[in-house]
Design a protein around this motif. Structure first.
Motif, PDB file in Angstrom:
ATOM      1  N   PHE A 131     -48.125 -20.384  36.194  1.00  0.00           N
ATOM      2  CA  PHE A 131     -48.196 -18.927  36.140  1.00  0.00           C
ATOM      3  C   PHE A 131     -49.646 -18.457  36.119  1.00  0.00           C
ATOM      4  N   ASN A 132     -49.828 -17.171  36.351  1.00  0.00           N
ATOM      5  CA  ASN A 132     -51.160 -16.586  36.402  1.00  0.00           C
ATOM      6  C   ASN A 132     -51.419 -15.726  35.169  1.00  0.00           C
ATOM      7  N   ASN A 133     -52.349 -16.156  34.347  1.00  0.00           N
ATOM      8  CA  ASN A 133     -52.833 -15.409  33.174  1.00  0.00           C
ATOM      9  C   ASN A 133     -51.867 -15.366  31.992  1.00  0.00           C
ATOM     10  N   ARG A 134     -50.574 -15.258  32.230  1.00  0.00           N
ATOM     11  CA  ARG A 134     -49.619 -15.209  31.117  1.00  0.00           C
ATOM     12  C   ARG A 134     -48.298 -15.832  31.555  1.00  0.00           C
ATOM     13  N   TYR A 135     -47.522 -16.257  30.565  1.00  0.00           N
ATOM     14  CA  TYR A 135     -46.241 -16.918  30.842  1.00  0.00           C
ATOM     15  C   TYR A 135     -45.284 -15.942  31.506  1.00  0.00           C
ATOM     16  N   ASN A 136     -44.596 -16.401  32.553  1.00  0.00           N
ATOM     17  CA  ASN A 136     -43.642 -15.567  33.279  1.00  0.00           C
ATOM     18  C   ASN A 136     -42.235 -16.076  33.012  1.00  0.00           C
TER      19      ASN A 136
END
Length: 245
Positions: free
Chosen positions: A183-188
């Motif tokens: 994921f990008n920057n934070r958990y999805n």
């Protein structure tokens, strides 16, 4: 080895459970051990030890505990030990208290160090055409394994690693798509749990693999495995070994 060959090697990893009964030569084992001990280590504590099991009786007992008969017949069998004992002795020799190394953080450091070491060995083995299989089943009876290997306090046998010349092996299992766990920057959470496409891929793999074909998918097999708590005696064993959990 060229860059593309290296990545292809990693992508072709598969656990091998059918080995030729040929022992590995000493120089090969020495190379594998050096690869293992060249891995990263938190604060350079080097909180791991490796025990090569060459005694057939001990090896057979470990294979029985692990319910892994293939662990008896490979070219070599190693047990990887998360090891804070050596560091406890360092503290004692310097006149310091041992208590800090009994913490969960210290245990995690030794587990991470040991896992990195094992994966270095596994990758090195595969790079020279050998097959490997991790043997987590030794944790089925940590007390008995600890006794067999004469392990001191502040140590935990994490897993075995069996290495040898493959007689046969399955095709690599399709890994989960990156979108499901990168994921990008934070958990999805939406992407993490959307596994329908992966289940379809795994149903096809399980149905057509070279051996032990089954009708199932990844979420079904995983749910079946996780329905019951695994190895509830591990926490008492860790406390017995001196760790505060």
């Amino acid at each position: 080895m060229m860059k593309d060959e290296f990545f292809k090697l990693m992508e072709q990893h598969v656990s091998v459970r059918n080995f030729k009964e040929e022992p590995l030569e000493k120089d090969i084992k020495d190379q594998l051990l050096m690869a293992a001990y060249s891995g990263s280590s938190s604060n350079f504590l080097q909180a791991t030890s490796i025990i090569e099991v060459t005694d057939p009786k001990i090896r057979n007992q470990l294979a029985t505990i692990a319910r892994a008969p293939h662990a008896q017949k490979s070219g070599a069998f190693f047990v990887f030990v998360a090891d804070m004992y050596r560091l406890a002795k360092v503290l004692e020799q310097k006149g310091n208290a041992v208590k800090p190394i009994t913490s969960m953080e210290s245990l995690m450091v030794s587990i991470v160090d040991t896992t990195i070491s094992a994966e270095n060995m596994a990758l090195a083995a595969e790079a020279i055409g050998l097959g490997i299989c991790y043997i987590g089943g030794i944790r089925n009876d940590l007390t008995k394994v600890s006794t067999l290997l004469d392990l001191p306090k502040y140590t935990v046998p994490l897993f075995g690693l069996t290495i040898g010349i493959p007689k046969s092996k399955n095709d690599p299992k399709p890994r989960m798509p990156l979108k499901n766990h990168v994921f990008n920057n934070r958990y999805n959470t939406n992407l993490s749990r959307n596994l329908a496409g992966y289940d379809e891929t795994m149903r096809d793999y399980y149905a057509h693999r070279n051996s032990n074909s089954i009708t199932s998918d990844w979420t079904t097999k995983t749910s079946d495995f996780l329905t019951n708590s695994q190895r509830p005696d591990i926490a008492p064993f860790l406390r017995h070994q001196g760790f505060e959990i």
